[in-house]
Design an enzyme around this catalytic site. Structure first.
Site, PDB file in Angstrom:
ATOM      1  N   HIS A   1     -11.129   2.270   1.970  1.00 31.39           N
ATOM      2  CA  HIS A   1     -10.701   0.999   1.940  1.00 31.39           C
ATOM      3  C   HIS A   1     -11.404   0.268   0.816  1.00 31.39           C
ATOM      4  CE1 HIS A   1     -10.729  -3.158   4.509  1.00 31.39           C
ATOM      5  NE2 HIS A   1     -10.061  -3.151   3.690  1.00 31.39           N
TER       6      HIS A   1
ATOM      7  N   GLU B   1      -9.737   0.889  -2.548  1.00 28.52           N
ATOM      8  CA  GLU B   1      -8.715  -0.056  -2.767  1.00 28.52           C
ATOM      9  C   GLU B   1      -8.837  -1.331  -3.215  1.00 28.52           C
ATOM     10  OE1 GLU B   1      -6.364  -3.233  -0.032  1.00 28.52           O
ATOM     11  OE2 GLU B   1      -6.810  -1.152   1.226  1.00 28.52           O
ATOM     12  N   HIS B   2      -9.998  -1.930  -2.776  1.00 27.83           N
ATOM     13  CA  HIS B   2     -10.201  -3.319  -3.120  1.00 27.83           C
ATOM     14  C   HIS B   2     -10.781  -3.161  -4.725  1.00 27.83           C
ATOM     15  CE1 HIS B   2     -10.548  -6.159   0.226  1.00 27.83           C
ATOM     16  NE2 HIS B   2      -9.953  -4.998   0.856  1.00 27.83           N
TER      17      HIS B   2
ATOM     18  N   GLU C   1     -14.704  -8.401   6.110  1.00 25.43           N
ATOM     19  CA  GLU C   1     -13.436  -8.091   6.815  1.00 25.43           C
ATOM     20  C   GLU C   1     -13.361  -7.233   7.952  1.00 25.43           C
ATOM     21  OE1 GLU C   1      -9.393  -5.660   5.666  1.00 25.43           O
ATOM     22  OE2 GLU C   1     -10.810  -6.128   4.046  1.00 25.43           O
TER      23      GLU C   1
END
Length: 980
Positions: A72, A75-76, A173
């Protein structure tokens, strides 16, 4: 399962790719072409269609074996600058330099995907260059890892004596995401279903584990996983495959050799006997813990790549759980052991091995064995007595209808097709068989004709399957504080171990990051489209104005619907007494879930599933373009069907409209209990929307109604209502009164289908409604009392993060300043809020919007660790605009964003509905073209003028959704505190 492919090679192929096969799918109006990159082994599936909206996606198999969120965070971070585009934020910069119809990236449990779509060829090619470079040649700067993933920082910049904190976008998040009871329930049950494989872990990252990830580990993961040999390319549209492959080769693939590592999820080690486990989740102390336990039973099934097993599991799940007439769902809904069926009920078929889950939420803490017994005994009974053949036929009908429907009103149609096939491709199955279900449907029809087939599936997949987990997830009012205390203690322990050099290093890292966040990169490095690339005209959607034999208006749209018909009954909402208006959203929510005439609700559910794609009812109350104080209100009852069932669907709509029953009080109580449970579990997922609705709730009559109908007030009011044992009789009487008003109000029809079928469809509707009761001539439309006021409130719920909003009174949609304010929202979001609130503040997102319905300009943040500072940033964004000099490029980028929003993709039926309701509410093509023209003409001087006129700090209303731990801050800010 056999597969026939049209072994006709495309007329042109690219020499770096080997063509493997082609397969035409008439029901989807496309041909799937499969290729392999010769040098690296990368797969390319091209969905060749004549649709000019081209879609691209590259997906990488990402299989973490911990919960640090490595996939994750990667991905960012991959989107924060690359070899060819060494700017710190090319992804968000391209969003505002593009006419894309979709642009995003996401991480699932076993893959990471980067999709985009555009109707403009130049724009598509621009985005392709940026995406390919970001994925395969990312810079992965350590400062970007610190910003997007996690870092240590002192609470006071530069002061090593102040408290130590964790910061990071993904860190915050996931704090917000895991505040959701549903998310915690899902993660917990899968961790037990998959004790040894990648699915055991939280691919998004657990907040307690994210700080364990090092920058070096992130880079190692990238070097092995982000390689063409581990990649799947999917494309859709009218650009030929060989043209796309030429770009794939030139932009990236020619620089790689085949990788020897082959990533694949492993089969799970199977349990020899069912297990029971218990865990807890956090609830706000003010909400209490009574009857808030979740109990679910889950089974691990076979491989999702086995197409026979996949479709049989889908059929069984549909038969058991699709609607209230489905036997297992009926048992759960009518049980008094819980408040409603679990939101996890259904089949999970995207992982390597599928899982089937069912259960209840809102249970007592000691309900576990009774819930488990209810589920198992229901399945045992069905395994002995069988399932009604009508239920099975209805499930097959739903599979066929969903296969044929051209969707695309939320995501582009091509992307939806890709997503349906992606997981099978990830696990090296056959995605073509997933897309073309005609063979599977034929096989399933043969299967269900065999006596005892469904009973056999129940035994094989569930009753005789020992890999079963029953999870009890109990509420814990003290857990959130213990988590905060544990994080504080961990940080304190780290701080105590820091020497002076390490403290200086933390301060220096954050200083360098702040410097990097403040720097102005040269946007000219990135490709762009300009205003000259904007389509000058909106598409013309043709319609015909007809009348039924009774003289009722009927609007017909001829659209390419691939054998489906769409029908809607549109009713002018009449004047309603205040007590009836209060319960209108409850009426529309349960209206289509009740019995009709002599049929009870269970029979009607089966009827709906047999002849239609389901019924939907909603009220739409919108302000006029001229004034936010005036409005128009309608109620819509709609459905869709395959052509051969349109007459039956028309009868279903007619009977429902006139003869819905309100005497099934137990059913109504069950439905409202389920609605309340869903509302409460959705808060942290849509907290920013709720905060915005709250901030604007006193700005106009429709804004106040929105807060009462779908906002925080609606959630709290329903939660309080259903606590009473006596509410239902009074409520059903109100529903009957609403029904009487509606059936007597003026009505009209919307009908959408293919040109060749107009006469048949209109005749079928006309025949059904020929003897309908007439409408009253003395209609009084619904009128709302005027309202223009302010509010400042904070509502508390269980959340580790905040959702902040401010609203300023501005102008309605028909005012000349409305398009200017729409562009202003884009400028403030792109050039200030993103940097200040997301990058520097650590929130997952932030933005601004001009809303015509409430005539207000709204700021918002999403999953935000800050509160007071974010509200200050909203104000500072206005000061920034007024006090500094700005380039016109910012205006052009914001204009492109507004135009891109107007030109979002939609399905053929969706385009017709959009056109119809735009006209219904006075948003004609002429007014929308005038708005488009005004947007294109906006200047920076216009933005400064409207900001100075409307965005005055003293005029703002404030709305915040947070936890009770923020009470002191709320009091300091002068916010009224309310408990959800």
């Amino acid at each position: 399962m056999s597969q026939t492919s049209s072994q006709q090679m495309p007329s042109q192929t690219h020499p770096s790719f080997q063509w493997l096969r082609s397969h035409a799918i008439p029901s989807l109006q496309l041909e799937v072409q499969e290729f392999e990159h010769i040098k690296t082994g990368a797969r390319h599936y091209h969905l060749a269609s004549d649709n000019p909206e081209n879609v691209f996606m590259v997906a990488l198999r990402t299989l973490p074996m911990d919960s640090t969120g490595v996939a994750h965070i990667l991905e960012h971070t991959a989107l924060c600058g690359s070899e060819k585009y060494p700017v710190r934020d090319p992804f968000f910069m391209m969003i505002r330099r593009s006419l894309n119809t979709f642009m995003n990236a996401f991480t699932s449990s076993d893959c990471t995907a980067y999709p985009f779509a555009s109707k403009n060829r130049k724009d598509f090619n621009n985005l392709l260059q940026v995406y390919m470079d970001a994925v395969f040649f990312s810079n992965l700067d350590e400062l970007d890892f610190a910003q997007e993933g996690h870092r240590l920082a002192f609470a006071e910049d530069g002061n090593p004596e102040s408290d130590l904190q964790y910061k990071g976008v993904v860190f915050n998040e996931m704090k917000g995401a895991m505040s959701s009871a549903t998310a915690r329930l899902w993660q917990t049950v899968t961790s037990y279903l998959f004790p040894t494989s990648t699915y055991h872990y939280n691919s998004g990252g657990e907040p307690t584990h994210i700080p364990d990830l090092s920058y070096a580990q992130l880079k190692r993961f990238y070097e092995t996983h982000y390689h063409p040999s581990n990649a799947i390319f999917m494309t859709y549209g009218d650009i030929p495959a060989h043209e796309l492959q030429e770009q794939f080769e030139d932009l990236a693939l020619k620089r790689f050799e085949r990788l020897s590592i082959k990533f694949a999820a492993t089969d799970e080690k199977r349990y020899l006997a069912p297990i029971r486990v218990q865990e807890s989740y956090a609830v706000d102390a003010e909400e209490g813990t009574s009857d808030k336990t979740h109990v679910v039973t889950a089974w691990l099934l076979g491989k999702s790549t086995n197409l026979i097993e996949l479709f049989r599991a889908q059929l069984l799940s549909s038969v058991l759980l699709d609607n209230s007439a489905s036997p297992l769902m009926s048992a759960l809904e009518t049980s008094e052991l819980g408040q409603s069926p679990s939101p996890l009920c259904g089949l999970e078929d995207s992982n390597r091995e599928m899982s089937f889950i069912c259960g209840l939420e809102g249970c007592s803490e000691d309900a576990t064995r009774d819930v488990e017994s209810l589920i198992v005994e229901t399945l045992e009974r069905l395994a002995e007595t069988g399932v009604d053949s009508e239920q099975v036929d209805a499930a097959l009908h739903q599979l066929e209808l969903h296969q044929r429907e051209i969707s695309g009103d939320s995501w582009p149609y091509g992307l939806q097709l890709m997503m349906s096939a992606l997981s099978t491709a990830v696990h090296r199955g056959d995605p073509i068989q997933v897309l073309d279900i005609e063979i599977a449907l034929t096989r399933l029809r043969e299967d269900v004709a065999q006596p005892g087939f469904i009973q056999g599936l129940i035994k094989q997949l569930l009753l005789n399957n020992p890999h079963r987990v029953t999870l009890t997830l109990t509420p814990d009012a003290g857990l959130a504080q213990r988590e905060i205390d544990a994080e504080t203690a961990r940080l304190q322990a780290i701080k105590e171990q820091l020497d002076d050099d390490e403290k200086k290093a933390i301060i220096e890292l954050n200083r360098r990051l702040a410097e990097r966040q403040a720097q102005q990169d040269d946007p000219g490095i990135l490709p762009k489209v300009g205003l000259e690339d904007v389509p000058p005209e909106l598409p013309v959607i043709e319609s015909r104005q007809l009348k039924t034999a009774q003289g009722t208006p009927l609007t017909w749209y001829a659209q390419g619907t691939n054998g489906l018909a769409y029908q809607q009954i549109v009713v002018d909402l009449p004047e309603l007494e205040p007590e009836l208006l209060d319960v209108l959203p409850l009426y529309t929510s349960i209206y289509t879930e009740l019995g009709v005439g002599s049929r009870d609700y269970s029979s009607v559910q089966t009827w709906q599933a047999s002849v239609s794609g389901g019924l939907n009812c909603y009220a739409s109350i919108r302000s006029t373009l001229e004034s936010e104080q005036k409005s128009k209100a309608i109620l819509v009852l709609s459905s869709k069907s395959l052509l051969d069932r349109h007459a039956d669907m028309t009868t279903l709509l007619y009977e429902t409209f006139f003869n819905a029953r309100f005497d099934e009080t137990r059913r109504i109580q069950e439905l409202l209990s389920q609605i309340s449970a869903r509302q409460q579990s959705s808060v942290t997922g849509r907290g920013h929307s709720l905060a915005v609705s709250l901030a604007a709730s006193r700005m106009s009559p429709t804004a106040e109604l929105n807060h009462r109908f779908t906002g925080l007030a609606a959630i709290r009011n329903l939660k309080e209502m259903i606590k009473s044992d006596s509410y239902v009789d009074d409520l059903t009487e109100k529903f009957r009164r609403i029904q009487q008003h509606l059936t007597a109000a003026p009505r009209r029809f919307l009908l959408i289908g293919e040109e060749a079928h107009q006469q048949t469809l209109v005749q079928q509707l006309d025949q059904c409604w020929r003897d309908a009761p007439p409408v009253e001539s003395s209609h009084k439309p619904l009128m709302l009392p005027e309202l223009r006021d302010s509010t400042s409130e904070l509502w508390t719920t269980n959340s580790q993060v905040n959702f902040c909003a401010k609203a300023y009174p501005t102008v309605p949609g028909g005012h000349p300043d409305h398009p200017v304010l729409c562009v202003l929202a884009g400028v403030l979001r792109n050039a200030y809020l993103h940097r200040a609130i997301r990058e520097q503040g650590g929130a997952y997102g932030a933005g601004a919007e001009q809303d015509s319905g409430s005539a207000s300009f709204r700021f918002f943040s999403y999953r935000d660790p800050r509160l007071a500072d974010t509200l200050t940033d909203f104000d500072q964004s206005v000061s920034w605009l007024l006090d500094e000099t700005h380039q016109h490029q910012l205006v052009e980028e914001a204009i492109l964003g507004v135009i891109s929003g107007m030109d979002r993709s939609t399905s053929p039926a969706g385009a017709a509905k959009q056109d119809y309701y735009n006209n219904e509410f006075g948003r004609t093509r002429e007014t929308r073209m005038a708005f488009r023209k005004a947007v294109l003409a906006v200047t920076m001087e216009d933005l400064v003028r409207v900001a100075r006129r409307y965005l005055k700090p003293g005029n703002a209303s404030t709305g915040v959704v947070s936890s009770s731990s923020q009470r002191k801050v709320a009091e300091q800010l002068g916010l009224t505190i309310k408990t959800l």
